[in-house]
Design an enzyme around this catalytic site. Structure first.
Site, PDB file in Angstrom:
ATOM      1  N   MET A  19     -64.805  30.760  -4.983  1.00 31.10           N
ATOM      2  CA  MET A  19     -64.478  29.821  -3.913  1.00 31.10           C
ATOM      3  C   MET A  19     -64.372  30.496  -2.557  1.00 31.10           C
ATOM      4  SD  MET A  19     -61.803  27.019  -5.432  1.00 31.10           S
ATOM      5  CE  MET A  19     -60.601  28.195  -6.048  1.00 31.10           C
ATOM      6  N   ASP A  38     -62.111  41.876   0.784  1.00 36.80           N
ATOM      7  CA  ASP A  38     -62.269  42.080  -0.653  1.00 36.80           C
ATOM      8  C   ASP A  38     -62.292  43.579  -0.918  1.00 36.80           C
ATOM      9  OD1 ASP A  38     -62.817  41.428  -3.413  1.00 36.80           O
ATOM     10  OD2 ASP A  38     -63.740  39.578  -2.676  1.00 36.80           O
ATOM     11  N   ASP A  61     -57.345  45.827  -0.379  1.00 39.24           N
ATOM     12  CA  ASP A  61     -56.666  45.674  -1.661  1.00 39.24           C
ATOM     13  C   ASP A  61     -55.384  44.908  -1.363  1.00 39.24           C
ATOM     14  OD1 ASP A  61     -55.126  45.866  -3.940  1.00 39.24           O
ATOM     15  OD2 ASP A  61     -55.375  48.031  -4.185  1.00 39.24           O
ATOM     16  N   VAL A  62     -55.309  43.659  -1.812  1.00 41.69           N
ATOM     17  CA  VAL A  62     -54.174  42.812  -1.421  1.00 41.69           C
ATOM     18  C   VAL A  62     -52.851  43.309  -1.983  1.00 41.69           C
ATOM     19  CG1 VAL A  62     -55.603  40.753  -1.098  1.00 41.69           C
ATOM     20  CG2 VAL A  62     -54.519  41.169  -3.340  1.00 41.69           C
ATOM     21  N   ASN A  88     -56.642  33.681  -0.980  1.00 40.14           N
ATOM     22  CA  ASN A  88     -57.523  33.178  -2.026  1.00 40.14           C
ATOM     23  C   ASN A  88     -57.715  34.170  -3.170  1.00 40.14           C
ATOM     24  OD1 ASN A  88     -59.913  31.407  -2.988  1.00 40.14           O
ATOM     25  ND2 ASN A  88     -60.867  33.407  -2.669  1.00 40.14           N
ATOM     26  N   TYR A 153     -50.828  34.165 -15.552  1.00 39.72           N
ATOM     27  CA  TYR A 153     -51.474  33.300 -14.563  1.00 39.72           C
ATOM     28  C   TYR A 153     -50.560  32.135 -14.199  1.00 39.72           C
ATOM     29  CZ  TYR A 153     -55.283  30.679 -12.322  1.00 39.72           C
ATOM     30  OH  TYR A 153     -56.079  30.010 -11.425  1.00 39.72           O
ATOM     31  N   LYS A 157     -48.992  31.494 -10.436  1.00 40.92           N
ATOM     32  CA  LYS A 157     -49.349  30.309  -9.660  1.00 40.92           C
ATOM     33  C   LYS A 157     -48.140  29.413  -9.395  1.00 40.92           C
ATOM     34  CE  LYS A 157     -53.670  31.308  -9.047  1.00 40.92           C
ATOM     35  NZ  LYS A 157     -54.166  31.661  -7.694  1.00 40.92           N
ATOM     36  N   THR A 188     -67.061  27.803 -10.866  1.00 39.52           N
ATOM     37  CA  THR A 188     -67.245  29.191 -10.447  1.00 39.52           C
ATOM     38  C   THR A 188     -67.312  30.048 -11.718  1.00 39.52           C
ATOM     39  OG1 THR A 188     -64.892  29.772 -10.407  1.00 39.52           O
ATOM     40  CG2 THR A 188     -65.812  28.755  -8.404  1.00 39.52           C
TER      41      THR A 188
END
Length: 245
Positions: A19, A38, A61-62, A88, A153, A157, A188
């Site tokens: 996305m 990214d 690198d987040v 994202n 996950y 979230k 995706t």
């Protein structure tokens, strides 16, 4: 309408796949200057080139606080401002909860939740100095309901949903809006092979990335100026109830 984001600068994490590419394309189409972030430098630069002159790439690198600081500083040096952050970047993994390993838990929380927190923290001063900003956190229907075999996950979230609301309460007085987006099954690579059909979705199909991107444009623009701390669900009706069989 066109030019809905004229003059705005946006940073999209995880912007080189899934996305993220669609979001970057939509933001640029509406006049925004977009920085996709990214891990893969070579691939990222290739993706940015395919998206046009309004899009550039930065390695990030987040999970790294120093890299967030460096990325935001680079955006400020280049553009002098940052109006939009789209958190994202995210991963998904699968295991029974009694077999889910510490390393897997730590990794998914670090990327999906802590990464977004570090992004919010990193951009706040720059946005607040301008007196305005929009932060969009990409959660999931897994931030609204439970699913088996995805404990990490689900937790990440749901956590992102709560982080959104806390940040929205704190940053509203500084002109910064914070909202969460909760996509359902989107076409995706992340959902490849998951479902033979979409009988659990009233619309009986997966969503298209661009259907989420249109919402991102709205939240990035001044059209959503009175929206903060809100959950925007785009799931074909999945969380509304059980479809007729």
């Amino acid at each position: 309408m066109s030019g809905r984001l004229d003059g705005k600068v946006a940073l999209v994490t995880g912007g080189c796949g899934g996305m993220g590419v669609s979001h970057a394309r939509a933001l640029a189409r509406e006049g925004g200057r977009v920085v996709i972030a990214d891990l893969d430098d070579a691939h990222g630069r290739d993706v940015a080139e395919t998206l046009g002159d309004a899009v550039s790439f930065i390695a990030l690198d987040v999970t790294s606080t120093p890299q967030w600081a460096s990325a935001v500083a680079q955006v400020e040096r280049t553009f002098g401002r940052l109006d939009v952050l789209v958190n994202n970047a995210g991963i998904v993994d699968f295991a029974p909860i009694d077999e889910y390993e510490d390393a897997a838990w730590d990794r998914i929380i670090a990327i999906n939740l802590t990464g977004a927190f570090k992004g919010i923290r990193a951009v706040t001063a720059l946005m607040a100095a301008a007196g305005a900003g929009s932060i969009v956190n990409i959660s999931s229907t897994a931030g609204l309901r439970g699913f088996a075999r995805v404990a990490g996950y689900n937790a990440s979230k749901f956590g992102l949903r709560g982080l959104t609301k806390s940040a929205a309460m704190e940053l509203a007085s500084r002109g910064i809006r914070v909202n969460s987006v909760h996509p359902g099954n989107i076409d995706t690579p992340m959902i490849d092979g998951f479902f033979e059909d979409f009988a659990h979705v009233p619309m009986h199909r997966a969503g298209r990335p661009e259907e989420i991107s249109e919402l991102i444009v709205y939240l990035a623009s001044d059209e959503s100026s009175f929206a903060t701390g809100a959950e925007f669900v785009v799931d074909g009706g999945e969380t509304a109830g059980l479809p007729a069989q």
